[in-house]
Design an enzyme around this catalytic site. Structure first.
Site, short mmCIF file in Angstrom:
data_model
loop_
_atom_site.label_atom_id
_atom_site.label_comp_id
_atom_site.label_asym_id
_atom_site.label_seq_id
_atom_site.Cartn_x
_atom_site.Cartn_y
_atom_site.Cartn_z
N ASN A 1 4.93 5.99 3.50
CA ASN A 1 4.14 6.61 2.44
C ASN A 1 3.88 8.11 2.64
OD1 ASN A 1 3.84 4.09 1.11
ND2 ASN A 1 2.28 3.53 2.61
N THR A 2 4.43 8.68 3.71
CA THR A 2 4.40 10.12 3.91
C THR A 2 5.83 10.62 3.83
OG1 THR A 2 2.40 10.09 5.28
CG2 THR A 2 3.87 11.97 5.55
N ASN B 1 0.84 -1.20 0.00
CA ASN B 1 0.00 0.00 0.00
C ASN B 1 0.87 1.25 0.00
OD1 ASN B 1 -0.43 1.93 2.50
ND2 ASN B 1 0.19 -0.08 3.34
N LYS C 1 5.21 3.38 17.10
CA LYS C 1 5.28 2.33 16.08
C LYS C 1 6.53 2.56 15.22
CE LYS C 1 2.42 -0.26 12.88
NZ LYS C 1 1.04 -0.43 12.34
N SER D 1 5.44 5.03 8.85
CA SER D 1 4.86 4.74 7.54
C SER D 1 5.83 5.20 6.45
CB SER D 1 3.53 5.47 7.35
OG SER D 1 3.11 5.39 6.00
N ASN E 1 5.96 -1.62 11.54
CA ASN E 1 5.17 -1.13 10.41
C ASN E 1 5.53 -1.94 9.17
OD1 ASN E 1 3.53 0.64 8.78
ND2 ASN E 1 3.97 2.29 10.23
N PHE F 1 -1.85 8.04 4.42
CA PHE F 1 -2.66 8.58 5.52
C PHE F 1 -3.94 9.23 5.00
CE2 PHE F 1 1.06 9.40 8.77
CZ PHE F 1 1.23 8.04 8.90
#
Length: 365
Positions: free
Chosen positions: A185-186, A118, A226, A183, A255, A122
């Site tokens: 993805n940011t 993915n 996390k 994450s 994560n 967010f």
């Protein structure tokens, strides 16, 4: 059987993100129909078991298997997930302001690898919408954690303000909180895992948690961090040192990963975070390293690649007091909760343990 023979084939013919929304919206809608949560609990709920009951952070967990963040990003289906057998659930990641996330497509299945990739970014409706939904919860049989993050447009030097805003807006509704700084993805988010940035962020988070507790006159609620699975040994050691010094309540390991080692499916070329079975061993190794470094004094929630009772038990023996699933739920359905909890009891009996707490960190003894 209902899931594997009927629902899964239907979902897997859909676009992954559409299927995701069908499940969450369906669970949310079901919770509004009188008696339906009770029916789901009868179908999928996990019977109480003294061997699996866990007390951690001053909270009572009926068993150690919870839902990882990312599935119920907006807190729409907390009652539904409370009814299908989870021991706890994370909602989020939520950011102060709602944001659309990255461009679609951004969620990919890798069936031969039993994995997902993915790059959602967010995507969520913001803290105000989540607060409104969590305020309407009718079921409180399990602890609910709120996973918090920063908006994409917020620079790292102001990230602490976003995390504090999330805590202010949602403190009333979460039993504990999870600071997501891992994450992939940011942009630049993972930089917050290191050095002074991490120390400053966690200092601000703890300050806000204390302020909210003082406002309502209670003890401060637990907050965990996390972490990513992709740090070097040296980076991990420094990060864990900073987390321990900060005085937070625990760590979630881990994560999603940027690694693509050993994947078979063509979607392996997609960018984003990989979850599922390929992450299993690495996340367990991180748990083991964190437990060893902290001497078992900092509670760990293990997350990554749990598909079988042995997978969960391996993480517990490595040092995890609780564990979480996400990708396996997509591939195996809600019957997995009973499979995992029944299997964990068998593992305990085989090793001669009376309860799950005795098995935590057993590999280190």
């Amino acid at each position: 059987m209902l899931y594997s023979s009927i629902l899964k084939p239907i979902f897997f013919r859909m676009d992954p993100e559409k299927a995701h929304h069908v499940v969450i919206d369906g669970l949310s809608a079901a919770g509004k129909v009188p008696g339906l949560n009770g029916l789901m609990h009868a179908m999928y709920g996990v019977a109480k078991s003294p061997e699996l009951a866990t007390e951690l952070f001053g909270l009572q967990f009926p068993h150690p298997v919870g839902l990882a963040a990312g599935l119920d990003k907006n807190g729409k289906a907390a009652d539904g997930f409370s009814s299908i057998g989870f021991g706890f659930a994370e909602v989020g990641t939520v950011t102060p302001k709602g944001q659309a996330g990255n461009e679609q497509p951004r969620l990919f299945r890798l069936p031969p690898d039993e994995a997902l990739i993915n790059r959602m970014g967010f995507n969520n409706d913001g803290t105000a919408a989540m607060a409104e939904r969590l305020a309407r919860r009718k079921i409180s049989r399990i602890p609910i954690a709120v996973n918090i993050g920063k908006n994409k447009t917020t620079p790292n030097e102001l990230a602490h303000e976003d995390y504090q805003a999330c805590i202010r807006d949602l403190y009333t509704y979460g039993d504990f909180f999870v600071v997501n700084i891992s994450s992939p993805n940011t942009p630049d988010l993972r930089d917050l895992q290191h050095g002074e940035e991490l120390k400053n962020l966690l200092g601000a988070v703890r300050e806000e948690m204390g302020a909210q507790a003082a406002k309502i006159g209670t003890k401060t609620k637990p907050v965990l961090v996390k972490i990513a699975p992709d740090m070097t040994d040296e980076q991990l050691e420094l990060t864990v040192d900073s987390i321990m010094e900060s005085g937070v309540s625990g760590i979630i390991a881990t994560n999603t990963t940027l690694s693509r080692s050993g994947l078979k499916h063509s979607n392996a070329k997609e960018s984003g975070g990989l979850s599922g079975k390929p992450l299993r061993d690495r996340s367990t190794d991180v748990i083991r390293a964190v437990y060893r470094q902290t001497g078992g004094q900092l509670p760990i929630i293990g997350s990554g690649g749990i598909f079988t009772p042995q997978d969960a038990y391996d993480k517990i023996r490595a040092g995890a007091a609780l564990v979480e699933i996400y990708t396996a739920l997509i591939y195996k359905g809600p019957g997995l909760l009973r499979e995992l909890t029944n299997g964990l009891k068998e593992c305990l009996h085989k090793d001669g343990y009376r309860n799950i707490a005795e098995a935590v960190g057993a590999d280190h003894r």
